[in-house]
Design a protein around this motif. Structure first.
Motif, PDB file in Angstrom:
ATOM      1  N   PHE A 508       0.849  -1.190   0.000  1.00  0.00           N
ATOM      2  CA  PHE A 508       0.000   0.000   0.000  1.00  0.00           C
ATOM      3  C   PHE A 508       0.885   1.240   0.000  1.00  0.00           C
ATOM      4  N   ASN A 510       0.093   3.944   1.647  1.00  0.00           N
ATOM      5  CA  ASN A 510       0.045   4.460   3.013  1.00  0.00           C
ATOM      6  C   ASN A 510      -0.484   3.367   3.934  1.00  0.00           C
ATOM      7  N   TYR A 511       0.440   2.685   4.616  1.00  0.00           N
ATOM      8  CA  TYR A 511       0.022   1.615   5.519  1.00  0.00           C
ATOM      9  C   TYR A 511      -0.744   2.161   6.721  1.00  0.00           C
ATOM     10  N   GLY A 513      -3.047   4.148   6.632  1.00  0.00           N
ATOM     11  CA  GLY A 513      -4.450   4.296   6.284  1.00  0.00           C
ATOM     12  C   GLY A 513      -5.239   3.011   6.369  1.00  0.00           C
ATOM     13  N   LEU A 514      -4.608   1.910   6.757  1.00  0.00           N
ATOM     14  CA  LEU A 514      -5.323   0.642   6.891  1.00  0.00           C
ATOM     15  C   LEU A 514      -6.197   0.650   8.139  1.00  0.00           C
ATOM     16  N   TYR A 522      -6.477  -6.448   8.468  1.00  0.00           N
ATOM     17  CA  TYR A 522      -6.767  -5.070   8.080  1.00  0.00           C
ATOM     18  C   TYR A 522      -7.557  -5.074   6.778  1.00  0.00           C
ATOM     19  N   PRO A 524      -8.446  -2.022   3.557  1.00  0.00           N
ATOM     20  CA  PRO A 524      -8.009  -0.698   3.110  1.00  0.00           C
ATOM     21  C   PRO A 524      -8.972   0.386   3.562  1.00  0.00           C
ATOM     22  N   ALA A 528      -5.608   4.720   2.485  1.00  0.00           N
ATOM     23  CA  ALA A 528      -4.545   3.709   2.343  1.00  0.00           C
ATOM     24  C   ALA A 528      -4.060   3.581   0.911  1.00  0.00           C
TER      25      ALA A 528
END
Length: 592
Positions: A508, A510-511, A513-514, A522, A524, A528
């Motif tokens: 991803f 932006n991790y 954003g998980l 998790y 998304p 993310a």
């Protein structure tokens, strides 16, 4: 502002520090959760009450700064730390850890995808790899040739004890030394049968076997309709060739028998072999034919290929000697049929006949079903001169399913220079019929003789052995391993290794954003980004480590420090409320 404002300011301090303690407590609670990523709560000041925005410097004044009083504190964010945890070796093959970026892809029962760093997988009853909560591990599958099908994900399944595979032989490599001091072959093995005749006195290839007679016993046919002729215990180069049967019918001719015999004996009649020493006389031609001595006497003539290891031994030639050579059984002639000998073959070569320096080796190849195929290769010195030596090879197999029977698989030559070094070989690819077996047919095998040498031998003998061949018998999947690239390799009981699939990773942008949804997985979130499915080690994705699990990345020492700091902040904020309460009490007392 009044004293009541300080009460609410202290309350915000207590609430935010309490919130932070919840985050810290959750981290500490998950310190032993595999793949867990710690969180932290960050604070921010809330709206400030402004009494003055300040003034700029002016004549006689240096300016003033703003006068503001904050109204407390709030939670700015709860961030998740996605740095990797330390791997713990477990020794369990289904345990997987990720080193670097990426998450495992799981499929829930409702068809939705979720993602996790927890590689604690187990087999279910159908040999699928699933998480502790029963979510399927996703990856790339394979086609019928055990090649990975990239781009199309499937549930990872490892059929231990179920998948059976075999690999057909396509190449055989040989090594050894062919004695350059040997003698080239100048003659061929020659065998004559007893004198034969038929009712007309002049037998031919078209003579029916049921009409064939022994000249010394006219009027008595050697065969009857329904007889089974068996070739067994015949030795070629000292090795017993495989047995074979021929059923005699009312239409079976002497030509049919001779053609069958030549095929059973594996005699090559390649055009390169017709003229051995410049002669063209009939007895110099390899094969099984009907010959005569020019005096009206007819017999079956067997001419083999050059080489001592191409010579035959037919064993005894009487009924009392057993079933060596050719024997006939007449099932309809008696309640308990007995074997008889239809032919007596006499060796026409003497002890001084030079058949040629030779060596023979045998090995087992395998067809596409994993059925063993016995293949023998005979090397015979053909020529010897100042430029080196030339050897002729013959290949044959009793497992060739050609009809009519033809165990000869091919012939060719090998050339060595004057230093005994391999120069070239001809005709190295042989073809084996597997008709009627269910296996791929014809099966071609390339014989690689480049590892052979043509030097003088210390003990005066030629040597030759199989170095390797690439076929395998049928085997069942017994074990597996997962590589750092996620490729699952299966080990079969026949020693074969094959690719069974590949574990994939999702990355991803932006991790943080998980969204954690419980079950240590998790999904998304809006911030993310779209997950990108990659093979491990591909374009920034991490590596997979098997038989290991990723530990939580919670730092207990830091959490304890944060716990103290949060507790202190909570206590201090409560002191603000307590002090404000005391001041309000004093204020109320002034009114009495």
């Amino acid at each position: 502002m009044g004293l009541t404002s300080s009460l609410f300011v202290g309350l915000t301090g207590m609430k935010t520090n309490e919130f932070r303690m919840d985050v810290i407590g959750n981290n500490i609670a998950n310190v032993n959760t595999y793949g867990y990523k710690s969180q932290r709560a960050t604070f921010e000041s809330t709206f400030s009450q402004t009494f003055s925005f300040g003034s700029p410097p002016a004549s006689g004044s240096g300016g003033t700064n703003p006068r503001q009083v904050g109204t407390g504190v709030g939670v700015a964010s709860v961030d998740r730390d996605f740095t990797g945890g330390a791997p713990e070796t477990t020794g369990v093959g289904t345990d997987l850890a990720i080193e670097g970026e990426g998450l495992f892809v799981l499929l829930k029962s409702d068809g939705s995808r979720v993602y996790t760093r927890d590689g604690n997988f187990q087999f279910n009853s159908e040999n699928y790899l699933v998480s502790s909560d029963g979510f399927y591990l996703r990856g790339y599958g394979i086609d019928d040739g055990f090649n990975i099908i990239e781009g199309s994900m499937t549930n990872i399944r490892i059929g231990l004890g179920e998948i059976t595979t075999a690999t057909k032989s396509t190449k055989a490599n040989f090594t050894g030394n062919l004695n350059s001091e040997g003698s080239p072959g100048v003659a061929r093995p020659k065998f004559f049968s007893q004198e034969l005749t038929d009712a007309g006195g002049v037998p031919s290839g078209a003579t029916l076997l049921t009409d064939l007679e022994e000249a010394s016993n006219p009027g008595t046919s050697l065969f009857q309709d329904g007889d089974i002729v068996t070739a067994s215990s015949i030795r070629k180069g000292g090795a017993v060739i495989g047995a074979a049967d021929l059923e005699v019918t009312a239409t079976t001719t002497l030509d049919d028998f001779m053609s069958w015999t030549q095929g059973v004996l594996g005699i090559s009649d390649d055009s390169d072999l017709k003229d051995l020493t410049g002669e063209t006389v009939p007895y110099d031609v390899p094969g099984v034919t009907l010959a005569d001595d020019g005096l009206g006497n007819y017999y079956i003539q067997i001419i083999g290929n050059i080489g001592e290891d191409s010579n035959f031994a037919f064993g005894g030639n009487t009924a009392a000697s057993g079933s060596d050579g050719f024997s006939t059984v007449s099932p309809s002639s008696a309640a308990t049929p007995s074997a008889t000998k239809p032919f007596t073959f006499t060796d026409q070569n003497d002890d001084d006949t030079v058949l040629g320096e030779s060596v023979r080796t045998s090995f087992d190849g395998y067809d596409s079903l994993g059925t063993p195929i016995s293949i023998s290769v005979t090397m015979v010195m053909e020529t010897q001169n100042d430029t080196g030596t030339t050897w002729r090879w013959f290949a044959e197999s009793p497992d060739d399913m050609s009809s009519p029977v033809d165990r000869n698989l091919g012939t060719g030559t090998i050339k060595f220079n004057s230093n005994g070094q391999f120069i070239q070989a001809t005709g190295e690819t042989i073809s084996i019929s597997r008709t009627g077996t269910g296996a791929d047919t014809p099966q071609t095998v390339t014989l690689d003789f480049s590892g052979m040498y043509g030097n003088a031998s210390v003990n005066g003998n030629s040597t030759m052995t199989l170095l390797s061949q690439d076929g395998f018998e049928s085997g069942t999947l017994s074990d597996f391993a997962v590589g750092t690239d996620g490729i699952i390799t299966g080990a079969f009981t026949n020693g074969l290794s094959r690719t069974l699939g590949q574990v994939v990773l999702a990355t991803f942008r932006n991790y943080g954003g998980l969204i954690a949804t419980g079950d240590n997985v998790y999904q998304p979130g809006p911030n993310a980004g779209t997950p990108t499915i990659k093979a491990p080690q591909d374009l920034g994705a991490g590596t997979v480590r098997s038989a290991a699990l990723e530990l939580s990345n919670v730092d207990l020492s830091r959490e304890f420090i944060n716990l103290i700091v949060s507790s202190t902040g909570f206590s201090a904020s409560s002191r603000v409320i307590q002090t404000s309460d005391q001041l309000l009490t004093e204020l109320m007392a002034m009114m009495r």
